[in-house]
Design a protein around this motif. Structure first.
Motif, PDB file in Angstrom:
ATOM      1  N   SER A   1       9.802  -4.261  -3.418  1.00 26.66           N
ATOM      2  CA  SER A   1      10.085  -3.954  -4.820  1.00 26.66           C
ATOM      3  C   SER A   1      11.437  -3.328  -5.094  1.00 26.66           C
ATOM      4  CB  SER A   1       9.015  -2.992  -5.341  1.00 26.66           C
ATOM      5  OG  SER A   1       9.126  -1.733  -4.679  1.00 26.66           O
ATOM      6  N   GLY A   2      11.933  -2.558  -4.130  1.00 27.16           N
ATOM      7  CA  GLY A   2      13.118  -1.752  -4.396  1.00 27.16           C
ATOM      8  C   GLY A   2      12.778  -0.489  -5.166  1.00 27.16           C
ATOM      9  N   ALA A   3      11.493  -0.314  -5.488  1.00 26.27           N
ATOM     10  CA  ALA A   3      11.037   0.863  -6.240  1.00 26.27           C
ATOM     11  C   ALA A   3      10.618   1.966  -5.265  1.00 26.27           C
ATOM     12  CB  ALA A   3       9.873   0.491  -7.153  1.00 26.27           C
ATOM     13  N   ARG A   4      10.488   3.169  -5.795  1.00 27.78           N
ATOM     14  CA  ARG A   4      10.084   4.315  -4.994  1.00 27.78           C
ATOM     15  C   ARG A   4       8.977   5.073  -5.735  1.00 27.78           C
ATOM     16  NH1 ARG A   4      12.657   1.709  -2.161  1.00 27.78           N
ATOM     17  NH2 ARG A   4      14.406   2.212  -0.793  1.00 27.78           N
ATOM     18  N   HIS A   5       7.744   4.889  -5.267  1.00 25.72           N
ATOM     19  CA  HIS A   5       6.612   5.590  -5.880  1.00 25.72           C
ATOM     20  C   HIS A   5       5.790   6.341  -4.842  1.00 25.72           C
ATOM     21  CE1 HIS A   5       7.418   3.747  -9.735  1.00 25.72           C
ATOM     22  NE2 HIS A   5       7.321   2.541  -9.219  1.00 25.72           N
ATOM     23  N   GLY A   6       6.392   6.591  -3.680  1.00 18.76           N
ATOM     24  CA  GLY A   6       5.694   7.358  -2.661  1.00 18.76           C
ATOM     25  C   GLY A   6       4.424   6.666  -2.214  1.00 18.76           C
ATOM     26  N   VAL A   7       3.359   7.476  -2.051  1.00 18.74           N
ATOM     27  CA  VAL A   7       2.072   6.919  -1.626  1.00 18.74           C
ATOM     28  C   VAL A   7       1.038   7.041  -2.747  1.00 18.74           C
ATOM     29  CG1 VAL A   7       2.475   7.288   0.839  1.00 18.74           C
ATOM     30  CG2 VAL A   7       1.449   9.119  -0.515  1.00 18.74           C
ATOM     31  N   ASP A   8       1.516   6.958  -3.980  1.00 11.54           N
ATOM     32  CA  ASP A   8       0.639   7.083  -5.151  1.00 11.54           C
ATOM     33  C   ASP A   8       0.128   5.698  -5.555  1.00 11.54           C
ATOM     34  OD1 ASP A   8      -0.587   7.460  -7.562  1.00 11.54           O
ATOM     35  OD2 ASP A   8       1.062   8.540  -8.502  1.00 11.54           O
ATOM     36  N   PRO A   9      -1.135   5.369  -5.259  1.00 13.06           N
ATOM     37  CA  PRO A   9      -1.651   4.036  -5.599  1.00 13.06           C
ATOM     38  C   PRO A   9      -1.610   3.751  -7.101  1.00 13.06           C
ATOM     39  CG  PRO A   9      -3.135   5.160  -4.077  1.00 13.06           C
ATOM     40  CD  PRO A   9      -2.143   6.182  -4.552  1.00 13.06           C
ATOM     41  N   THR A  10      -1.840   4.787  -7.912  1.00 15.80           N
ATOM     42  CA  THR A  10      -1.849   4.583  -9.362  1.00 15.80           C
ATOM     43  C   THR A  10      -0.477   4.162  -9.853  1.00 15.80           C
ATOM     44  OG1 THR A  10      -3.585   6.246  -9.607  1.00 15.80           O
ATOM     45  CG2 THR A  10      -2.326   5.666 -11.586  1.00 15.80           C
ATOM     46  N   ALA A  11       0.559   4.821  -9.367  1.00 13.68           N
ATOM     47  CA  ALA A  11       1.927   4.487  -9.789  1.00 13.68           C
ATOM     48  C   ALA A  11       2.301   3.075  -9.348  1.00 13.68           C
ATOM     49  CB  ALA A  11       2.917   5.500  -9.220  1.00 13.68           C
ATOM     50  N   TRP A  12       1.912   2.720  -8.118  1.00 18.49           N
ATOM     51  CA  TRP A  12       2.229   1.378  -7.638  1.00 18.49           C
ATOM     52  C   TRP A  12       1.445   0.319  -8.404  1.00 18.49           C
ATOM     53  CZ3 TRP A  12       6.344   0.030  -5.206  1.00 18.49           C
ATOM     54  CH2 TRP A  12       6.973   0.904  -4.330  1.00 18.49           C
TER      55      TRP A  12
ATOM     56  N   THR B   1      -2.775  -5.658  -1.949  1.00 20.66           N
ATOM     57  CA  THR B   1      -3.423  -5.193  -0.717  1.00 20.66           C
ATOM     58  C   THR B   1      -2.665  -4.012  -0.134  1.00 20.66           C
ATOM     59  OG1 THR B   1      -4.197  -7.442  -0.264  1.00 20.66           O
ATOM     60  CG2 THR B   1      -4.239  -5.883   1.561  1.00 20.66           C
ATOM     61  N   LEU B   2      -1.345  -4.046  -0.212  1.00 18.83           N
ATOM     62  CA  LEU B   2      -0.556  -2.910   0.284  1.00 18.83           C
ATOM     63  C   LEU B   2      -0.856  -1.650  -0.505  1.00 18.83           C
ATOM     64  CD1 LEU B   2       2.934  -4.504   1.064  1.00 18.83           C
ATOM     65  CD2 LEU B   2       0.986  -4.127   2.590  1.00 18.83           C
ATOM     66  N   VAL B   3      -1.072  -1.795  -1.805  1.00 18.45           N
ATOM     67  CA  VAL B   3      -1.444  -0.631  -2.614  1.00 18.45           C
ATOM     68  C   VAL B   3      -2.777  -0.072  -2.133  1.00 18.45           C
ATOM     69  CG1 VAL B   3      -2.127   0.142  -4.919  1.00 18.45           C
ATOM     70  CG2 VAL B   3      -0.144  -1.359  -4.640  1.00 18.45           C
ATOM     71  N   GLU B   4      -3.745  -0.942  -1.845  1.00 19.76           N
ATOM     72  CA  GLU B   4      -5.037  -0.481  -1.332  1.00 19.76           C
ATOM     73  C   GLU B   4      -4.870   0.250  -0.003  1.00 19.76           C
ATOM     74  OE1 GLU B   4      -7.442  -3.965  -1.063  1.00 19.76           O
ATOM     75  OE2 GLU B   4      -7.431  -4.338  -3.230  1.00 19.76           O
ATOM     76  N   LEU B   5      -3.934  -0.224   0.819  1.00 14.28           N
ATOM     77  CA  LEU B   5      -3.726   0.390   2.134  1.00 14.28           C
ATOM     78  C   LEU B   5      -3.082   1.774   2.042  1.00 14.28           C
ATOM     79  CD1 LEU B   5      -2.626  -2.719   4.225  1.00 14.28           C
ATOM     80  CD2 LEU B   5      -4.796  -1.472   4.360  1.00 14.28           C
ATOM     81  N   LEU B   6      -2.568   2.145   0.879  1.00 14.53           N
ATOM     82  CA  LEU B   6      -2.045   3.501   0.700  1.00 14.53           C
ATOM     83  C   LEU B   6      -3.152   4.538   0.815  1.00 14.53           C
ATOM     84  CD1 LEU B   6       0.412   2.921  -2.284  1.00 14.53           C
ATOM     85  CD2 LEU B   6       1.030   3.334   0.103  1.00 14.53           C
ATOM     86  N   SER B   7      -4.406   4.091   0.695  1.00 13.33           N
ATOM     87  CA  SER B   7      -5.554   4.995   0.826  1.00 13.33           C
ATOM     88  C   SER B   7      -6.239   4.859   2.183  1.00 13.33           C
ATOM     89  CB  SER B   7      -6.570   4.701  -0.293  1.00 13.33           C
ATOM     90  OG  SER B   7      -5.975   4.841  -1.566  1.00 13.33           O
ATOM     91  N   HIS B   8      -5.579   4.198   3.118  1.00 16.36           N
ATOM     92  CA  HIS B   8      -6.145   3.975   4.448  1.00 16.36           C
ATOM     93  C   HIS B   8      -6.295   5.298   5.196  1.00 16.36           C
ATOM     94  CE1 HIS B   8      -6.622   2.235   8.488  1.00 16.36           C
ATOM     95  NE2 HIS B   8      -6.903   1.091   7.877  1.00 16.36           N
ATOM     96  N   ALA B   9      -7.278   5.338   6.095  1.00 21.79           N
ATOM     97  CA  ALA B   9      -7.528   6.570   6.864  1.00 21.79           C
ATOM     98  C   ALA B   9      -6.425   6.853   7.877  1.00 21.79           C
ATOM     99  CB  ALA B   9      -8.878   6.454   7.584  1.00 21.79           C
ATOM    100  N   ASP B  10      -5.737   5.821   8.348  1.00 22.26           N
ATOM    101  CA  ASP B  10      -4.697   5.994   9.363  1.00 22.26           C
ATOM    102  C   ASP B  10      -3.362   6.293   8.674  1.00 22.26           C
ATOM    103  OD1 ASP B  10      -2.775   5.808  11.346  1.00 22.26           O
ATOM    104  OD2 ASP B  10      -3.672   4.041  12.292  1.00 22.26           O
TER     105      ASP B  10
END
Length: 201
Positions: A148-159, A124-133
């Motif tokens: 996660s400790g990972a760093r993938h920015g706001v890229d839903p595909t990478a997450w 769900t958090l990955v889906e929220l990366l495409s939120h309008a706000d």
């Protein structure tokens, strides 16, 4: 007002310090008392970190947006105490707030679920990366990073790819590693534990 609320909160916390069981009495007041007083009681219950705090707070979700916000924030500090969240399907109720139309409440839920290490919120958090706000997008990114400790920015595909890799690791590697932890091969235990800790989901 703060000059009224603070003495009330301090007095109730002193009452709870005498016996954490009193949290149930305060919980009844939280459930049935006047709504203007409810956020104060919710803060007191959360701050007490009593074993029954999480379940007491979860039962009161849905009474008002202001109270929900206070409860969600409180669960971020006391939610791991005891097993109240599991007993009252609390995690499911918290996850439902990830889709709240109230942006502030939604972001509070993101932060709390991330602090609680709720892996089931990751998709769900990955889906929220495409939120309008944009504030929600930032909160979702921070939540994923905390989980996660990972760093993938706001890229839903990478997450999404990261989640799939974690799920594959879970199904193929976790079982053998757990077996290693209980084996007599002491030299293999430390690397096995280190690998498990690198996969928080």
């Amino acid at each position: 007002r703060a000059y009224v609320q603070s003495p009330i909160e301090q007095g109730l916390l002193a009452f709870l310090a005498e016996d954490p069981v009193h949290v149930r009495a305060i919980g009844k007041s939280l459930e049935k008392g006047p709504l203007p007083l409810a956020p104060i009681l919710a803060r007191v219950v959360a701050t007490s970190r009593a074993p029954a705090a999480a379940s007491t707070l979860v039962r009161n979700l849905g009474r008002s947006p202001e109270l929900d916000l206070e409860i969600v924030r409180g669960l971020g500090t006391c939610g791991a105490i005891g097993d109240g969240l599991a007993e009252h399907a609390g995690m499911e109720r918290l996850r439902a707030l990830l889709n709240s139309p109230d942006g502030e409440l939604q972001r509070a839920a993101i932060g709390t679920l991330a602090r609680l290490g709720d892996a089931d919120s990751a998709r769900t958090l990955v889906e929220l990366l495409s939120h309008a706000d944009p504030l929600t997008v930032v909160a979702a990114r921070r939540g994923l990073e905390a989980l996660s400790g990972a760093r993938h920015g706001v890229d839903p595909t990478a997450w999404s790819r990261w989640i799939e890799e974690e799920e594959e690791w879970f199904s193929s590697r976790l079982g053998p590693l757990v077996d290693t932890l209980s084996s007599e091969d002491v030299a293999a235990v430390s690397p096995a534990l280190a690998e498990i800790l690198r996969h928080p989901l």
